[in-house]
Scaffold this motif. Structure first.
Motif, short mmCIF file in Angstrom:
data_model
loop_
_atom_site.label_atom_id
_atom_site.label_comp_id
_atom_site.label_asym_id
_atom_site.label_seq_id
_atom_site.Cartn_x
_atom_site.Cartn_y
_atom_site.Cartn_z
N LEU A 30 0.82 -1.21 0.00
CA LEU A 30 0.00 0.00 0.00
C LEU A 30 0.86 1.27 0.00
O LEU A 30 0.32 2.37 -0.07
CB LEU A 30 -0.90 0.03 1.24
N LYS A 31 2.15 1.08 0.10
CA LYS A 31 3.03 2.26 0.11
C LYS A 31 3.19 2.85 -1.29
O LYS A 31 3.74 3.93 -1.44
CB LYS A 31 4.41 1.87 0.66
N SER A 32 2.72 2.12 -2.28
CA SER A 32 2.83 2.61 -3.66
C SER A 32 1.93 3.84 -3.84
O SER A 32 0.87 3.93 -3.23
CB SER A 32 2.38 1.51 -4.62
N ILE A 33 2.36 4.74 -4.70
CA ILE A 33 1.52 5.90 -4.97
C ILE A 33 0.82 5.75 -6.32
O ILE A 33 0.24 6.67 -6.85
CB ILE A 33 2.32 7.23 -4.90
N LYS A 34 0.86 4.52 -6.87
CA LYS A 34 0.23 4.25 -8.16
C LYS A 34 -1.02 3.38 -8.00
O LYS A 34 -1.23 2.79 -6.94
CB LYS A 34 1.21 3.53 -9.08
N ARG A 35 -1.80 3.27 -9.09
CA ARG A 35 -2.98 2.43 -9.08
C ARG A 35 -2.72 1.05 -9.69
O ARG A 35 -3.57 0.19 -9.68
CB ARG A 35 -4.07 3.05 -9.98
N PHE A 38 -0.11 -4.03 -8.84
CA PHE A 38 -0.34 -4.80 -7.62
C PHE A 38 -0.58 -6.29 -7.89
O PHE A 38 -0.58 -7.09 -6.97
CB PHE A 38 -1.54 -4.23 -6.84
N PRO A 54 7.69 -4.39 -1.53
CA PRO A 54 7.50 -3.64 -2.78
C PRO A 54 8.79 -3.60 -3.60
O PRO A 54 9.88 -3.69 -3.03
CB PRO A 54 7.12 -2.23 -2.31
N ASP A 55 8.66 -3.45 -4.90
CA ASP A 55 9.80 -3.31 -5.80
C ASP A 55 10.69 -4.54 -5.87
O ASP A 55 11.85 -4.45 -6.28
CB ASP A 55 10.67 -2.08 -5.42
N ARG A 92 -9.18 -0.08 1.64
CA ARG A 92 -8.13 0.06 0.60
C ARG A 92 -8.64 -0.35 -0.79
O ARG A 92 -9.02 -1.48 -1.01
CB ARG A 92 -6.89 -0.74 0.99
N GLU A 93 -8.59 0.59 -1.71
CA GLU A 93 -9.00 0.29 -3.08
C GLU A 93 -7.90 -0.51 -3.78
O GLU A 93 -8.09 -1.04 -4.88
CB GLU A 93 -9.31 1.59 -3.83
N HIS A 94 -6.75 -0.59 -3.11
CA HIS A 94 -5.65 -1.43 -3.62
C HIS A 94 -6.12 -2.87 -3.78
O HIS A 94 -5.54 -3.61 -4.58
CB HIS A 94 -4.46 -1.36 -2.67
N TRP A 97 -7.78 -3.06 -7.10
CA TRP A 97 -6.69 -2.77 -8.06
C TRP A 97 -5.84 -4.02 -8.27
O TRP A 97 -5.44 -4.33 -9.39
CB TRP A 97 -5.80 -1.62 -7.57
N VAL B 36 -1.87 7.11 2.72
CA VAL B 36 -1.91 5.82 2.01
C VAL B 36 -2.99 5.77 0.92
O VAL B 36 -2.76 5.25 -0.16
CB VAL B 36 -2.11 4.65 3.01
N PRO B 39 -2.83 9.37 -2.54
CA PRO B 39 -2.00 9.83 -3.66
C PRO B 39 -2.66 9.63 -5.03
O PRO B 39 -2.58 10.51 -5.89
CB PRO B 39 -0.71 9.01 -3.54
N GLN B 40 -3.33 8.48 -5.20
CA GLN B 40 -3.95 8.19 -6.50
C GLN B 40 -5.15 9.12 -6.73
O GLN B 40 -5.50 9.41 -7.88
CB GLN B 40 -4.39 6.73 -6.57
N VAL B 79 10.31 3.92 0.38
CA VAL B 79 8.97 3.82 -0.20
C VAL B 79 7.96 4.56 0.69
O VAL B 79 7.10 5.30 0.21
CB VAL B 79 8.55 2.35 -0.41
N GLN B 83 5.80 8.23 0.01
CA GLN B 83 4.36 8.38 0.19
C GLN B 83 4.04 9.59 1.10
O GLN B 83 3.11 10.35 0.84
CB GLN B 83 3.78 7.10 0.80
N MET B 415 2.68 -1.00 8.95
CA MET B 415 3.22 -0.41 7.71
C MET B 415 4.55 0.26 7.97
O MET B 415 5.32 0.51 7.05
CB MET B 415 2.25 0.62 7.12
#
Lengths: 213, 467
Positions: A30-35, A38, A54-55, A92-94, A97, B36, B39-40, B79, B83, B415
């Motif tokens: 969830l630390k990602s800032i993208k959609r 995942f 992540p990554d 979380r919408e993650h 996604w 969290v 951002p999107q 990371v 954020q 987190m």
């Protein structure tokens, strides 16, 4: 918003109740800032034998052979069959996604958690509620027939089991159906009502001015 | 005149438009934002070239990723750092008020809302976080939303929604000594299940709920989502008014008088119809401990780990077996003999000043058991921390062997760096005991702050009243 019309695919059975959004996509991702991106970490803690971050290059991680997602017969599955209260827990919408990024376009369960259910529609995923008896029978039929596939027809509101062409009808809210069929832009639709919002604000500003200061 | 529930009234007051398609446009008074789930949404707004409808309704704070170690002013994880920096940049770009990491008011979003008077009765409050239900303790309609809806509120100040059904849960009578708000809500979840409230807005009422402090009411409403309902609420009363008066964002002067007068109407009318009503006798509630991997898997302190073979429903039975395997527990084991590795006191459920006082009473003059590897106390906000230090609570905890940390979500969802290792067992005052929630393979038992403190001292679960 992504459209949904008719979708045909292999059905993957996830036979456990109360699958929560922490299980669908664990917190470290969830630390990602993208959609996007995942998918490789969908169900990460059940899918891999090691701890994911992540990554990371997921292709070299040890897979859990016991987890249904890793079984070759379900490769390429795009319809998820689940149990009660799917998607419970966080907002979380993650979670949708990750399901979408993996390739799932439709989720079938006897019941869903409210926030998750709502989040699916925003991302072109069709969540379908079916009676528990039907879900039970689908679970046993999948067990018996490798490659078990279905065709989900949103305009007709039915599911066709490709094996025997049997038809299962489903209900869906009219607005949500339209939104998926047309890929509606919610925000654009609401902004078309900007005058209504402004006149509401005008009225409320007089009644409860402290909410506007 | 039709008789309305509190939820009906809040809904009606915020109804902008009923669309012929069956949805309603609901106005949002307050939008809380964290790093969290935003951002999107900010990015979506930016890409579409849209503006914020009303930035002054919005308050942002980083909480999920922030480190809680007292000596770390910076975020080591790149990371997480990105954020948090992204929230900084978005807030300054769009002109949103933010309590940033170095702000003394920074803390968990659901702690600082009420603490600042940002949360008021009669409001609609949303946040991209399921525990937004917390704010319902003030007689507000408050619920969690996904990131697409976060963007929707930013752009329109509204949400497209459909009305939930009404449920009332009345907790009558009186609680026994040593039974807390956390035990009340855990026992409710045990009774109705994690999907029991799905599709409902829940009003909590009855003598026990009225007897709770605002902090206790927030604990109850906070975990409404763990019973499946997006929103939980409690009618405002004198305690609510006393709590809010004088807080920085609360109305002042004549505006305050008008606001208070209007809040008296925020009550379910006599004879209002609820689609579902549940009545619980408060005297029957015992201190609660979860044994499994869902908040509904909960028992009284005096009970033992349940036996799946006694469960008739095969799906439930399988779920219980899987939970026991994950938790490393055998059926029939008394809960009081379950040994613990860590203790976590914190989270948006239980990190307010009253929670810390409750834990400190138990910890005072005692020592954390040598069997406990780590016992964390993480205050909910910078101001809770300050107040606790003024009251000397930090000394009580430090002297007993607890670690006294900086505010944040911390080990509730792990987190940041605060997390369990595989198979470590934790008594936690947080809200979710899901698999991996506090760290992959970690085993969580949800309890009250008093129980967590008692468990830290004893090294296993024990009745705080017995110490």
């Amino acid at each position: 918003m992504k459209k949904f019309n008719i979708h045909e695919g292999i059905v993957l059975p996830l036979d456990r109740a109360n699958v929560d959004t922490d299980a669908i996509i664990p917190k470290q991702f969830l630390k990602s800032i993208k959609r996007t991106g995942f998918g490789p970490n969908l169900f990460d803690e059940w899918r891999y034998l090691d701890h994911g971050e992540p990554d990371q290059d997921n292709s070299s991680r040890p897979l859990n052979p016991g987890f249904v997602l890793n079984q070759p017969r379900y490769e390429g599955a795009s319809i998820l069959l689940a149990r009660d209260n799917f998607g419970c827990g966080s907002s979380r919408e993650h979670a949708p996604w990750a399901l979408l990024d993996y390739g799932f376009r439709c989720i079938i369960a006897p019941s869903f958690a409210d926030i998750f259910f709502n989040n699916c529609f925003k991302n072109g995923i069709l969540p379908i509620v079916l009676d528990i008896e039907i879900v039970d029978s689908l679970f046993s039929r999948i067990e018996e027939s490798p490659g078990f596939s279905m065709r989900v027809d949103l305009p007709e509101q039915n599911i066709i089991v490709l094996d025997d062409q049997s038809v299962i009808d489903f209900d869906i809210d009219g607005f949500q159906k339209d939104a998926l069929l047309q890929g509606l832009d919610d925000i654009g639709m609401t902004l078309a009502k900007a005058d209504l919002i402004r006149s509401y604000e005008e009225k409320r500003r007089n009644i409860t001015p402290w909410l506007f200061s | 005149m039709s008789r309305k529930t509190l939820y009906d009234k809040l809904w009606d007051q915020h109804l902008v438009h009923d669309d012929p398609n069956g949805t309603s446009l609901i106005y949002i008074d307050r939008h809380l934002v964290h790093e969290v789930t935003s951002p999107q949404a900010f990015e979506g707004l930016h890409l579409a070239g849209r503006k914020f409808w009303r930035t002054e309704s919005t308050v942002a704070v980083p909480d999920h990723n922030v480190p809680t170690t007292v000596d770390s002013a910076t975020v080591d994880d790149p990371v997480s750092r990105l954020q948090i920096q992204t929230l900084d940049q978005n807030c300054s770009h769009f002109g949103v008020t933010q309590f940033g990491m170095s702000d003394p008011r920074q803390g968990i979003v659901h702690i600082i809302g009420p603490e600042q008077g940002i949360t008021l009765p009669g409001m609609t409050i949303v946040c991209g976080d399921s525990h937004t239900s917390t704010h319902g303790a003030f007689g507000a309609l408050a619920f969690g939303i996904g990131t697409s809806e976060v963007e929707h509120v930013m752009a329109t100040q509204c949400l497209i929604s459909t009305k939930s059904r009404n449920m009332r849960i009345r907790v009558d009578g009186q609680l026994n000594h040593g039974v807390t708000a956390k035990d009340v809500v855990l026992s409710i979840i045990g009774k109705i299940g994690t999907a029991g409230g799905t599709g409902y807005a829940i009003e909590f009422a009855g003598a026990v709920i009225e007897s709770l402090s605002m902090e206790g009411r927030m604990t109850v409403c906070n975990m409404t989502i763990e019973a499946g309902a997006r929103a939980g609420m409690i009618r405002p009363d004198q305690k609510t008014i006393d709590y809010i008066e004088g807080r920085p964002y609360a109305p002042k002067g004549e505006m305050w008088e008008r606001a208070v007068a209007s809040w008296s109407e925020l009550v379910s009318d006599d004879g209002a119809v609820f689609d579902k009503e549940i009545v619980i006798n408060g005297a029957e509630i015992r201190p609660q401990i979860t044994w499994g991997t869902s908040p509904e898997m909960v028992v009284d302190l005096e009970k033992s780990v349940p036996d799946p073979s006694q469960e008739a429903d095969p799906t439930k039975q399988e779920g219980m077996q899987r939970a026991l395997e994950y938790m490393g527990l055998e059926p029939g084991t008394p809960m009081t003999s379950v040994p613990l590795d860590l203790v976590f006191i914190g989270s948006c459920t239980n990190s307010r000043i009253e929670d810390l006082r409750e834990a400190a009473i138990v910890a005072k003059g005692r020592k954390v058991s040598p069997d406990i590897k780590q016992a964390l106390v993480v205050p909910g906000s910078g101001l809770v921390k300050k107040q606790a230090e003024e009251e000397g609570l930090h000394r009580v905890f430090i002297d007993a062997g607890f670690e006294w940390r900086n505010p944040g979500c911390s080990m509730c969802l792990a987190m940041n760096a605060d997390r369990l290792q595989p198979k470590e067992r934790c008594a936690s005052t947080s809200n979710r005991n899901f698999e991996g929630r506090q760290g992959q393979g970690g085993r969580t038992h949800l309890v009250s702050p008093a129980m967590a403190a008692a468990a830290a001292i004893a090294g296993h679960f024990t009745d705080p009243a017995s110490l």
